[in-house]
Write a protein that holds these residues in place. Structure first.
Motif, PDB file in Angstrom:
ATOM      1  N   SER A   1     -36.512 -47.422  61.462  1.00  0.00           N
ATOM      2  CA  SER A   1     -35.922 -47.374  62.798  1.00  0.00           C
ATOM      3  C   SER A   1     -36.080 -48.720  63.474  1.00  0.00           C
ATOM      4  O   SER A   1     -37.142 -49.345  63.389  1.00  0.00           O
TER       5      SER A   1
ATOM      6  N   ASN B   1     -27.314 -43.897  63.632  1.00  0.00           N
ATOM      7  CA  ASN B   1     -26.975 -45.074  64.439  1.00  0.00           C
ATOM      8  C   ASN B   1     -27.725 -45.031  65.769  1.00  0.00           C
ATOM      9  O   ASN B   1     -28.420 -44.063  66.071  1.00  0.00           O
ATOM     10  N   ALA B   2     -27.567 -46.046  66.579  1.00  0.00           N
ATOM     11  CA  ALA B   2     -28.312 -46.161  67.837  1.00  0.00           C
ATOM     12  C   ALA B   2     -28.069 -44.976  68.765  1.00  0.00           C
ATOM     13  O   ALA B   2     -26.934 -44.534  68.940  1.00  0.00           O
TER      14      ALA B   2
ATOM     15  N   THR C   1     -32.714 -46.477  66.375  1.00  0.00           N
ATOM     16  CA  THR C   1     -31.857 -46.099  65.250  1.00  0.00           C
ATOM     17  C   THR C   1     -32.696 -45.357  64.209  1.00  0.00           C
ATOM     18  O   THR C   1     -33.917 -45.283  64.323  1.00  0.00           O
TER      19      THR C   1
END
Length: 129
Positions: free
Chosen positions: A52, A86-87, A77
């Motif tokens: 992450s 994804n973010a 993330t």
């Protein structure tokens, strides 16, 4: 309020024995301003065994002596169940113990990903010269 730069070694989390990764090594950087505001970014191995990346900003308030509390907002993330890894936005409260050369940040996260699974997370930071 303490100011300066910190090297975050990321750390540990506890999920009550539900099969998550409770060792979350990583590396990050935090910059604290005299106003209590701070910014941070870094990378760590999350409880789902994925890497992450995080970036956030927050505010810290002194409670008493070396004890502080605050909150942060930002993005992270690597969580496969959220936006395909994804973010995603993040916000969380935290408590800090800040000493001359290191600090410990801890937070309790509610069951966001799975019902009934709370998390306690902690990281250790070293003050940079």
């Amino acid at each position: 309020l303490p100011t300066g730069n910190w090297l975050s070694l990321c750390g540990f989390s506890w999920h009550g024995g539900h099969g998550y990764n409770d060792r979350n090594p990583g590396l990050g950087f935090e910059h604290d301003l005299p106003t209590g505001y701070f910014g941070a970014f870094g990378i760590y191995r999350n409880p789902y065994f994925h890497d992450s990346v995080y970036v956030f900003s927050g505010r810290r308030y002194q409670v008493w002596g070396p004890l502080y509390y605050g909150g942060l907002v930002g993005f992270v993330t690597g969580y496969p169940g959220l936006n395909s890894g994804n973010a995603v936005p993040i916000t969380e409260p935290f408590a800090s113990l800040i000493l001359q050369h290191f600090k410990i940040d801890a937070t309790v996260l509610p069951p966001v990903f799975e019902p009934g699974v709370w998390a306690l997370a902690m990281n250790i930071d070293l003050r940079l010269p």
